[in-house]
Design an enzyme around this catalytic site. Structure first.
Site, PDB file in Angstrom:
ATOM      1  N   GLY A 256      36.566  47.196  33.674  1.00 27.66           N
ATOM      2  CA  GLY A 256      36.343  45.760  33.813  1.00 27.66           C
ATOM      3  C   GLY A 256      36.084  45.327  35.238  1.00 27.66           C
ATOM      4  O   GLY A 256      36.153  46.117  36.191  1.00 27.66           O
ATOM      5  N   HIS A 257      35.799  44.040  35.383  1.00 24.12           N
ATOM      6  CA  HIS A 257      35.436  43.505  36.697  1.00 24.12           C
ATOM      7  C   HIS A 257      36.604  43.560  37.671  1.00 24.12           C
ATOM      8  O   HIS A 257      37.762  43.432  37.293  1.00 24.12           O
ATOM      9  CB  HIS A 257      34.867  42.086  36.581  1.00 24.12           C
ATOM     10  CG  HIS A 257      35.807  41.065  36.032  1.00 24.12           C
ATOM     11  ND1 HIS A 257      35.387  39.845  35.585  1.00 24.12           N
ATOM     12  CD2 HIS A 257      37.143  41.065  35.842  1.00 24.12           C
ATOM     13  CE1 HIS A 257      36.403  39.142  35.168  1.00 24.12           C
ATOM     14  NE2 HIS A 257      37.485  39.866  35.315  1.00 24.12           N
TER      15      HIS A 257
END
Length: 350
Positions: A256-257
């Site tokens: 994920g970011h």
């Protein structure tokens, strides 16, 4: 009977002394250093001309009857060799075998062009892109505006290198991969279907709907990273997503970011790491591990497969289960549940 097809041809003319030198092995006294090595095979299936290795005592029976020409092994296993088999003695047989295989099969160690080298007629390279010498861009691949690709790198069929992306030297971006909003180091392998730099999953949740938050960060992939097929690495929201030097990521992993992964980590298939988590160096995540967002995992920690990590993890520990806990406690809990289940089955049977 159909002939067996081999997609990887070995280097021709190798002999045992070549293997010993590249793989840091000691040749057993009296063995013939000039024995020719033409292929590699498992210890139980190896024939004349084959190189193999043994590092697990479960395969000692196969070693005693192997037809291989040479075997890489620890010194303690030499006594089990059949007559005529050359012993290549190593303190780390698997590491030595890896070195030998890299020399024997260079085309398997790094992805090769599917069709040909150079810029294919069906490729698109923007006029503002900068390509160093010996770059291959295959049919259907796209290199966008102001992108930079380093010497001896490969952009496979249908792959996309987005605008402004920087790709280092001797890096391979395989068929159908997409690299956007990213800086990629040297000697990186990005396998087929990988998606790097897509939107992070960022929304301002509310009763009237979920408002998208523009993701303006990058992905930074350091040197000697390998990313398996169909893995996704989201770009940062307002910081960078980082994959540290030497880290190896399996197929079908989700990162994920804003995630920061340290150096030389190992992340096994179908693992998911939620946004803004941090992994130290040499962390191992077993298959199908789930890491919650904003979690910190200390250097050297090992998480067993099928585990769920919801809180910070100290360095160097071994955890397992859902929620992840001390691996000894987790295994003890599993053993207790099995005993209780067996007792219940016994009562039902009576």
């Amino acid at each position: 009977m159909a002939q067996t097809i081999s997609f990887f041809q070995p280097v021709v003319g190798l002999v045992v002394s070549d293997i010993a030198q590249i793989a840091s092995c000691e040749l057993r006294e009296g063995d013939d250093a000039g024995v020719e090595i033409t292929t590699a095979a498992p210890v139980e299936a190896a024939g004349v001309g084959s190189l193999t290795f043994i590092d697990n005592p479960k395969y000692l029976d196969a070693l005693r009857t192997t037809k291989a020409s040479a075997v890489i092994c620890a010194k303690r296993n030499v006594e089990h060799f059949p007559a005529g088999v050359v012993a290549l003695i190593s303190e780390q047989p698997y590491q030595s075998f890896a070195l030998a295989m890299g020399m024997m099969f260079p085309s398997a160690a790094r992805p090769q062009p599917v069709v040909a080298s150079g810029i294919a007629p069906g490729a698109y390279v923007d006029d503002t892109a900068e390509l160093e010498d010996d770059v291959t861009v295959e049919h259907g691949a796209v290199v966008g505006p102001n992108a930079k690709v380093g010497k001896d790198s490969l952009i496979g069929p249908g792959a996309i290198v987005g605008a402004g992306v920087q790709v280092g030297r001797s890096t391979s971006i395989c068929a159908g991969a997409t690299v956007l909003h990213a800086i990629v180091g040297d000697h990186v392998i990005i396998h087929s279907g990988v998606r790097i730099g897509s939107d992070g999953f960022g929304f301002a949740m509310g009763p009237g709907g979920h408002r998208k938050i523009p993701q303006i960060g990058r992905v930074v992939i350091q040197d000697h990273v390998e990313i398996g097929a169909n893995t996704c690495v989201d770009r940062g929201s307002n910081r960078d997503t980082v994959v540290g030097e030497g880290t190896k990521i399996d197929d079908l992993v989700m990162i994920g970011h804003n995630v920061v992964i340290g150096r030389h980590c190992v992340i096994v298939g179908q693992t998911g790491i939620a946004g803004s988590s941090e992994l130290g160096d040499y962390v191992v995540l077993g298959g199908k591990t789930a890491v919650n967002g904003h979690v910190k995992i200390g250097s050297g920690a090992q998480i067993a497969g099928l585990s769920g990590v919801s809180t910070d993890v100290p360095p160097g520990v071994q955890l397992g289960g859902v929620p992840a806990r001390n691996i000894k406690h987790w295994m003890r809990d599993i053993a207790r549940l099995r005993r209780e289940a067996a007792q219940m089955d016994k009562k039902k049977g009576s």
